[in-house]
Scaffold this active site. Structure first.
Site, PDB file in Angstrom:
ATOM      1  N   SER A   1      44.039  44.857  29.122  1.00 40.60           N
ATOM      2  CA  SER A   1      42.645  44.447  29.022  1.00 40.60           C
ATOM      3  C   SER A   1      41.682  45.563  29.409  1.00 40.60           C
ATOM      4  O   SER A   1      41.675  46.628  28.807  1.00 40.60           O
ATOM      5  CB  SER A   1      42.404  43.192  29.865  1.00 40.60           C
ATOM      6  OG  SER A   1      41.116  42.671  29.656  1.00 40.60           O
ATOM      7  N   HIS A   2      40.893  45.331  30.454  1.00 38.87           N
ATOM      8  CA  HIS A   2      39.826  46.257  30.853  1.00 38.87           C
ATOM      9  C   HIS A   2      40.317  47.319  31.822  1.00 38.87           C
ATOM     10  O   HIS A   2      39.508  48.115  32.316  1.00 38.87           O
ATOM     11  CB  HIS A   2      38.695  45.463  31.505  1.00 38.87           C
ATOM     12  CG  HIS A   2      39.159  44.593  32.639  1.00 38.87           C
ATOM     13  ND1 HIS A   2      39.959  43.495  32.440  1.00 38.87           N
ATOM     14  CD2 HIS A   2      38.968  44.684  33.980  1.00 38.87           C
ATOM     15  CE1 HIS A   2      40.228  42.934  33.605  1.00 38.87           C
ATOM     16  NE2 HIS A   2      39.644  43.633  34.565  1.00 38.87           N
TER      17      HIS A   2
ATOM     18  N   ASP B   1      38.089  41.506  24.175  1.00 35.13           N
ATOM     19  CA  ASP B   1      37.759  40.109  24.456  1.00 35.13           C
ATOM     20  C   ASP B   1      36.582  39.949  25.422  1.00 35.13           C
ATOM     21  O   ASP B   1      36.086  38.843  25.617  1.00 35.13           O
ATOM     22  CB  ASP B   1      38.981  39.344  24.973  1.00 35.13           C
ATOM     23  CG  ASP B   1      39.529  39.871  26.288  1.00 35.13           C
ATOM     24  OD1 ASP B   1      39.060  40.923  26.759  1.00 35.13           O
ATOM     25  OD2 ASP B   1      40.446  39.227  26.842  1.00 35.13           O
ATOM     26  N   ARG B   2      36.119  41.037  26.021  1.00 37.73           N
ATOM     27  CA  ARG B   2      34.977  40.963  26.938  1.00 37.73           C
ATOM     28  C   ARG B   2      33.753  41.640  26.320  1.00 37.73           C
ATOM     29  O   ARG B   2      33.871  42.413  25.379  1.00 37.73           O
ATOM     30  CB  ARG B   2      35.309  41.601  28.278  1.00 37.73           C
ATOM     31  CG  ARG B   2      36.486  40.947  28.964  1.00 37.73           C
ATOM     32  CD  ARG B   2      36.740  41.520  30.347  1.00 37.73           C
ATOM     33  NE  ARG B   2      37.965  40.968  30.914  1.00 37.73           N
ATOM     34  CZ  ARG B   2      38.145  40.654  32.183  1.00 37.73           C
ATOM     35  NH1 ARG B   2      37.165  40.857  33.048  1.00 37.73           N
ATOM     36  NH2 ARG B   2      39.288  40.145  32.604  1.00 37.73           N
TER      37      ARG B   2
END
Length: 627
Positions: A185-186, A354-355
């Protein structure tokens, strides 16, 4: 016997034999030998000045793919390894951990051991990732173990790329049994940083705890891995390759997702805004996966200029950056949006897409406000919601701004633990349309993941709708105007999050246990400075759809004026512990809405640090990130 002729395949081949015809490959480059009969597969390490590391070259006969009878499955002995319990978003560790012998393979095999055979045998699975370091090698491992366990087909994004929202979209559109997402992810990427893997089910949502718990249990007893004896698959070109009864199809990672976005939004409305000479916007892809989506969507389809995209090339190490779209790590975008000649609208997305972060000219939209504003304007501005939303939901730490929209619109409302999977059940039951998390995640029931580009398109839709009757040269309704009008209607929820990253786990856990002890002794009506306690608890959630219970989801101190202090340990990092403190205070007075959030919340922030004794337990005096 005639010596076989050779041709090189692979993007690194040029650095070794520059005169050779090549085709790029996301996996290990291959040397294919055109021989009268197959010769054994072998690997040899050759130096590459381009990559500055050794590259593996596989040599094999360029014979036809094996028939069903020739597809061989090997069983490899293995033993359990420690530390394979998944967090809220899959398994995340340092790359070097995943590179240890059978570490990834064990987890993938444990997954298949945990699923009912009918959920994958002869079925279709999707594979994609954010392009980070180790995805190339991991994709080949996953494909071979999937084949070894009887999966019928793998749909994989070209070059192994596919955003997390797009994986969910492809699963749903193509009726796949599920999918693998290669991403941390991030979190940062590169040889010294993070890698991750998670599995999404047939509805496109992350696997529920009932499955992830089984996976972990099976990692503790695993003894063998089933793997197909097939060569690495060329993922650089669209097409289909078959090995016996197993097929790999390399697909365009953008097309299915773009088609879905066109069905959700009024692209002509957005195009009318984006093409205005008096409107400018910028999108920072942070050298992450949305770089592969930004040009096809914003430039090719919506007509924006190419220079609106920054950091638009996905890189294995995200350009040495931290692909987390917040005020700290997206500092380049923040600098642009707070400059004198700032664009009208700015946005960023994270590693796996996704963010999101939303900015106006000199104006930051908190994620809590963002989902509330989208929900309040969705029916008018977004065709997908033309008949109204079914319900609204937020994660427990997210501010109560969305609650007020749900109340005014008379919509069902849900408060769930952190983790997008908790929204999925509500969506599948037809109870939820729009939801969000304070951790820069926003989305709807068009898929079963949060969706960064969806949020950007939602905001562009709202801005476009508000300005649809404005002529060129007239003052446009700005991002700040939209937010302030929302606060006038609903009041403002001042909100901030303090992150203390990579704390020593022992100290962090002791702090949480101390707070649990404090909560066990609290009573309603107790005074905390100028605040009066309404209740304090450890949040427990009972799913209204399946009755499952999630406990210990965050420690809450809720006061009689609606103010809240929440403490959580995050499960999205790969090392140490991240302590998150959430501070919220509601302000109905319009004259006070322009106050800086940190100023408005200063007394409550001081109280939060005092109650927790954070510096005493962790030695930290300042947070890593303030949102």
């Amino acid at each position: 016997m005639t010596a076989p002729s050779l041709r090189l395949e692979g993007s690194f081949a040029l650095s070794v034999l520059p005169s050779t015809s090549i085709s790029p490959l996301i996996a290990a480059p291959r040397v294919v030998a055109a021989a009268p009969r197959p010769i054994p597969l072998f690997r040899r390490s050759l130096p590459s000045p381009i990559s500055r590391r050794s590259c593996w070259f596989a040599v094999k006969a360029s014979s036809a793919p094996p028939t069903a009878e020739e597809l061989k499955i090997s069983t490899i002995s293995t033993k359990p390894v420690e530390g394979q319990k998944t967090g809220t978003s899959g398994l995340r560790k340092k790359v070097k951990v995943f590179q240890e012998e059978n570490y990834l393979a064990n987890w993938i095999q444990a997954l298949f051991n945990s699923l009912p055979p009918e959920d994958y045998k002869g079925g279709v699975l999707v594979l994609g990732g954010d392009g980070r370091y180790f995805n190339r090698e991991a994709a080949q491992i996953i494909i071979k173990i999937a084949a070894g366990n009887g999966v019928g087909k793998i749909l994989v994004g070209r070059d192994g790329l596919m955003s997390t929202p797009a994986v969910s979209a492809v699963i749903r559109k193509r009726g796949a049994n599920g999918g693998f997402i290669m991403s941390a992810s991030h979190n940062p990427g590169g040889p010294e940083y993070d890698w991750g893997i998670k599995f999404n089910y047939s509805s496109g949502q992350p696997a529920p705890e009932s499955i992830t718990d089984k996976i972990y249990g099976n990692t503790l007893s695993i003894s063998e891995i089933k793997i197909a004896d097939i060569p690495d698959v060329d993922l650089s070109s669209l097409g289909v390759v078959t090995y016996g009864n197993f097929t790999v199809e390399v697909i365009d990672p953008v097309s299915d997702y773009l088609e879905l976005m066109e069905n959700v939004f009024d692209f002509e409305l957005i195009k009318g805004l984006v093409s205005r000479p008096d409107f400018r916007f910028t999108f920072d892809a942070m050298h992450a996966v949305t770089g592969a989506y930004a040009k096809p969507i914003f430039v090719d389809r919506l007509g924006a200029s190419l220079d609106c995209i920054s950091n638009g090339v996905p890189l294995e190490d995200f350009g040495h950056g931290h692909p987390d779209p917040n005020l700290t790590y997206a500092k380049d975008l923040v600098k642009i949006m707070y400059s004198e000649d700032a664009p009208d609208f700015g946005a960023a997305s994270d590693g796996d897409g996704d963010r999101n972060m939303i900015l106006g000219r000199g104006f930051f939209i908190t994620p809590s406000d963002s989902v509330a504003i989208i929900a309040a304007n969705a029916e008018e501005a977004i065709p997908y919601f033309k008949d109204g939303a079914k319900g609204l939901a937020r994660s427990m730490p997210t501010s109560g701004a969305l609650d007020r929209v749900a109340s005014k619109l008379n919509l069902p409302f849900f408060e769930v633990p952190t983790g997008w999977k908790f929204f999925g059940n509500l969506m599948d039951a037809g109870k939820l349309s729009i939801c969000g998390e304070e951790s820069f995640g926003t989305g709807s029931d068009h898929i079963r993941e949060k969706d960064g580009i969806w949020a950007v398109l939602a905001w562009l839709s709202i801005i476009a709708y508000q300005n649809k009757d404005k002529k060129v040269g007239e003052k446009l309704v700005s991002v700040a105007d939209i937010a302030k009008e929302h606060w006038t209607t609903y009041g403002r929820n001042f909100f901030s999050r303090y992150d203390y990253e990579e704390c020593e786990s022992e100290g962090a856990n002791k702090m949480m246990e101390y707070l649990r002890d404090v909560i066990s002794k609290t009573k309603s009506g107790e005074k905390y400075g100028n605040y009066t306690l309404q209740f304090a608890d450890d949040f427990t959630y009972k799913d209204p759809v399946d009755g499952s219970v999630a406990s210990k989801q965050g420690l809450r101190f809720v006061f009689t004026d609606g103010s809240r202090i929440i403490y959580r340990l995050s499960g999205t990092g790969s090392a140490g512990a991240t302590i998150r403190i959430y501070i919220e205070q509601f302000e109905p007075d319009v004259s006070k809405h322009g106050t800086d959030a940190q100023t408005a919340l200063k007394p409550l922030i001081g109280l939060a640090l005092s109650i927790s004794k954070l510096s005493e337990f962790t030695g930290r005096e300042k947070p890593t990130v303030i949102t």
